[in-house]
Design an enzyme around this catalytic site. Sequence first.
Site, PDB file in Angstrom:
ATOM      1  N   SER A 134       0.825  -1.219   0.000  1.00  0.00           N
ATOM      2  CA  SER A 134       0.000   0.000   0.000  1.00  0.00           C
ATOM      3  C   SER A 134       0.851   1.258   0.000  1.00  0.00           C
ATOM      4  CB  SER A 134      -0.885   0.036   1.246  1.00  0.00           C
ATOM      5  OG  SER A 134      -1.745  -1.054   1.289  1.00  0.00           O
ATOM      6  N   HIS A 142      -0.189  -1.452  -7.248  1.00  0.00           N
ATOM      7  CA  HIS A 142      -1.014  -1.173  -6.068  1.00  0.00           C
ATOM      8  C   HIS A 142      -2.489  -1.125  -6.435  1.00  0.00           C
ATOM      9  CE1 HIS A 142      -2.615   1.793  -2.907  1.00  0.00           C
ATOM     10  NE2 HIS A 142      -2.656   0.565  -2.421  1.00  0.00           N
ATOM     11  N   GLU A 177      -2.121   1.315  -9.406  1.00  0.00           N
ATOM     12  CA  GLU A 177      -0.941   2.167  -9.599  1.00  0.00           C
ATOM     13  C   GLU A 177       0.235   1.264  -9.949  1.00  0.00           C
ATOM     14  OE1 GLU A 177      -0.875   5.639  -6.520  1.00  0.00           O
ATOM     15  OE2 GLU A 177      -2.041   4.017  -5.633  1.00  0.00           O
ATOM     16  N   ASN A 203      -2.417   6.962  -1.999  1.00  0.00           N
ATOM     17  CA  ASN A 203      -2.398   7.052  -0.534  1.00  0.00           C
ATOM     18  C   ASN A 203      -1.786   8.353  -0.034  1.00  0.00           C
ATOM     19  OD1 ASN A 203      -3.857   5.000   0.736  1.00  0.00           O
ATOM     20  ND2 ASN A 203      -2.334   3.481   0.088  1.00  0.00           N
TER      21      ASN A 203
HETATM   22  N1  LIG Z   1      -6.589  -4.349   2.649  1.00  0.00           N
HETATM   23  C1  LIG Z   1      -6.545  -3.322   1.795  1.00  0.00           C
HETATM   24  O1  LIG Z   1      -7.455  -2.492   1.711  1.00  0.00           O
HETATM   25  C2  LIG Z   1      -5.353  -3.173   0.876  1.00  0.00           C
HETATM   26  C3  LIG Z   1      -5.452  -2.360  -0.259  1.00  0.00           C
HETATM   27  C4  LIG Z   1      -4.362  -2.248  -1.124  1.00  0.00           C
HETATM   28  C5  LIG Z   1      -3.202  -2.918  -0.833  1.00  0.00           C
HETATM   29  N2  LIG Z   1      -3.119  -3.694   0.296  1.00  0.00           N
HETATM   30  C6  LIG Z   1      -1.857  -4.398   0.556  1.00  0.00           C
HETATM   31  O2  LIG Z   1      -1.987  -5.739   0.135  1.00  0.00           O
HETATM   32  C7  LIG Z   1      -1.199  -6.578   0.966  1.00  0.00           C
HETATM   33  C8  LIG Z   1      -2.074  -7.658   1.578  1.00  0.00           C
HETATM   34  O3  LIG Z   1      -3.092  -7.034   2.330  1.00  0.00           O
HETATM   35  P1  LIG Z   1      -4.407  -7.838   2.784  1.00  0.00           P
HETATM   36  O4  LIG Z   1      -5.333  -6.811   3.310  1.00  0.00           O
HETATM   37  O5  LIG Z   1      -4.836  -8.753   1.702  1.00  0.00           O
HETATM   38  O6  LIG Z   1      -3.812  -8.689   3.993  1.00  0.00           O
HETATM   39  P2  LIG Z   1      -4.372 -10.074   4.609  1.00  0.00           P
HETATM   40  O7  LIG Z   1      -3.831 -10.123   5.987  1.00  0.00           O
HETATM   41  O8  LIG Z   1      -5.843 -10.189   4.398  1.00  0.00           O
HETATM   42  O9  LIG Z   1      -3.668 -11.186   3.721  1.00  0.00           O
HETATM   43  C9  LIG Z   1      -2.299 -11.415   3.757  1.00  0.00           C
HETATM   44  C10 LIG Z   1      -2.083 -12.908   3.521  1.00  0.00           C
HETATM   45  O10 LIG Z   1      -0.708 -13.139   3.294  1.00  0.00           O
HETATM   46  C11 LIG Z   1      -0.394 -14.391   3.868  1.00  0.00           C
HETATM   47  N3  LIG Z   1       1.056 -14.424   4.070  1.00  0.00           N
HETATM   48  C12 LIG Z   1       1.789 -13.754   4.977  1.00  0.00           C
HETATM   49  N4  LIG Z   1       3.104 -13.999   4.803  1.00  0.00           N
HETATM   50  C13 LIG Z   1       3.189 -14.844   3.732  1.00  0.00           C
HETATM   51  C14 LIG Z   1       4.265 -15.450   3.027  1.00  0.00           C
HETATM   52  N5  LIG Z   1       5.523 -15.233   3.391  1.00  0.00           N
HETATM   53  N6  LIG Z   1       3.983 -16.254   1.969  1.00  0.00           N
HETATM   54  C15 LIG Z   1       2.703 -16.472   1.583  1.00  0.00           C
HETATM   55  N7  LIG Z   1       1.645 -15.925   2.217  1.00  0.00           N
HETATM   56  C16 LIG Z   1       1.889 -15.119   3.268  1.00  0.00           C
HETATM   57  C17 LIG Z   1      -1.206 -14.452   5.145  1.00  0.00           C
HETATM   58  O11 LIG Z   1      -1.380 -15.788   5.589  1.00  0.00           O
HETATM   59  C18 LIG Z   1      -2.504 -13.774   4.698  1.00  0.00           C
HETATM   60  O12 LIG Z   1      -3.470 -14.712   4.267  1.00  0.00           O
HETATM   61  C19 LIG Z   1      -0.526  -5.665   1.980  1.00  0.00           C
HETATM   62  O13 LIG Z   1       0.741  -5.295   1.526  1.00  0.00           O
HETATM   63  C20 LIG Z   1      -1.456  -4.473   2.008  1.00  0.00           C
HETATM   64  O14 LIG Z   1      -0.829  -3.289   2.453  1.00  0.00           O
HETATM   65  C21 LIG Z   1      -4.174  -3.847   1.131  1.00  0.00           C
END
Ligand SMILES: NC(=O)c1ccc[n+]([C@@H]2O[C@H](COP(=O)([O-])OP(=O)(O)OC[C@H]3O[C@@H](n4cnc5c(N)ncnc54)[C@H](O)[C@@H]3O)[C@@H](O)[C@H]2O)c1
Length: 298
Positions: free
Chosen positions: A112, A133, A145, A184
């Site tokens: 993010s 992103h 992005e 962001n």
């Molecule tokens: N939630 C949002 O609104 C949003 C929006 C844009 C970007 N993001 C970004 O996307 C990414 C994921 O966010 P999310 O909300 O989906 O998180 P989440 O916690 O829902 O999912 C993350 C997943 O990654 C898995 N994981 C962790 N370490 C791992 C590894 N080494 N290998 C494989 N799997 C692994 C976890 O088990 C989990 O299921 C982050 O970088 C976040 O900043 C999130």
Amino acid sequence: MAKARIAVVGAGLMGHGLAQVFALAGHDVALTDAHAGTLATAKDRILANLTDLGDDTAALARVRIVPGLADTVREADFVVEAVREDLAVKQELFAEIERAARPDAILASNTSVIPITAIMGNLAHRERALGTHWWNPPYLVPLVEVIGTEWTSPAAIAFTMELHEAIGKTPVHVKKDVPGFVGNRLQHALWREAISLVEHGICDAETVDTVIKAAFGRRLAVLGPLENADLVGTDLTLAIHQTVLPAIDLRPGPSPYLEKLVADGKLGMKSGEGFRSWTPAQQAELRARVLRHLKAAR
Ligand SMILES: NC(=O)c1ccc[n+]([C@@H]2O[C@H](COP(=O)([O-])OP(=O)(O)OC[C@H]3O[C@@H](n4cnc5c(N)ncnc54)[C@H](O)[C@@H]3O)[C@@H](O)[C@H]2O)c1
């Protein structure tokens, strides 16, 4: 665009949605997650989304659930990670991905706000590494992005822009790898002032949200700020800035008001109180309202 082999690492909130969008567009997707329970439910969650949106559920057959990272990325043309927002975790993950993936596979992070340079800086083939992103929910919010570093090749950017355009997203090229990229930075510049208004007793939290939702928020989806500035005139914009900008919060760090909320355990909906108090029914209503709005805009 020809069918590509996509690998998605992380099947949480974002990852399963990314897999869904790529598969719906006809690409073959390998999906993995370090947590077996999350991986086990990924297909059910994708199916539920596809069904809810009235999209073709045959897309599900193009998503392959793969337990191991190396097996997920080995054949891929394009690898994207959506794991925890933690620099060390992402750095370690990409080192591992690079050992298993093809040397010409494009590697993307869905971080993010973390600069891509920090995540990818230690890779041997940094020319194929970049950021993509997405926004939540990835199957409803169009923007992606695409962020290059000083090492990213123009060919990697061009392929990634074309790939995301072809799956129906709205990709934009962010030319410099700055924290928060474009979306962001803009969003949190607004949040900083929103919190400051409450902190300084100018209005309460509900009023901040009402002002945005009932005024310029109504226009934002069809009128960006710079279109708006041109619409009203750059001369008027300058006059407004001369009066307003000196009064706007310029502190470089998080607000002490926000820090106190967190220290007091007022974590927002997950604890029932943050800037405002939230009953479970109010939380459900808010989530349903956002989803309804995004679906209608799709
Ligand atoms: N939630 C949002 O609104 C949003 C929006 C844009 C970007 N993001 C970004 O996307 C990414 C994921 O966010 P999310 O909300 O989906 O998180 P989440 O916690 O829902 O999912 C993350 C997943 O990654 C898995 N994981 C962790 N370490 C791992 C590894 N080494 N290998 C494989 N799997 C692994 C976890 O088990 C989990 O299921 C982050 O970088 C976040 O900043 C999130």
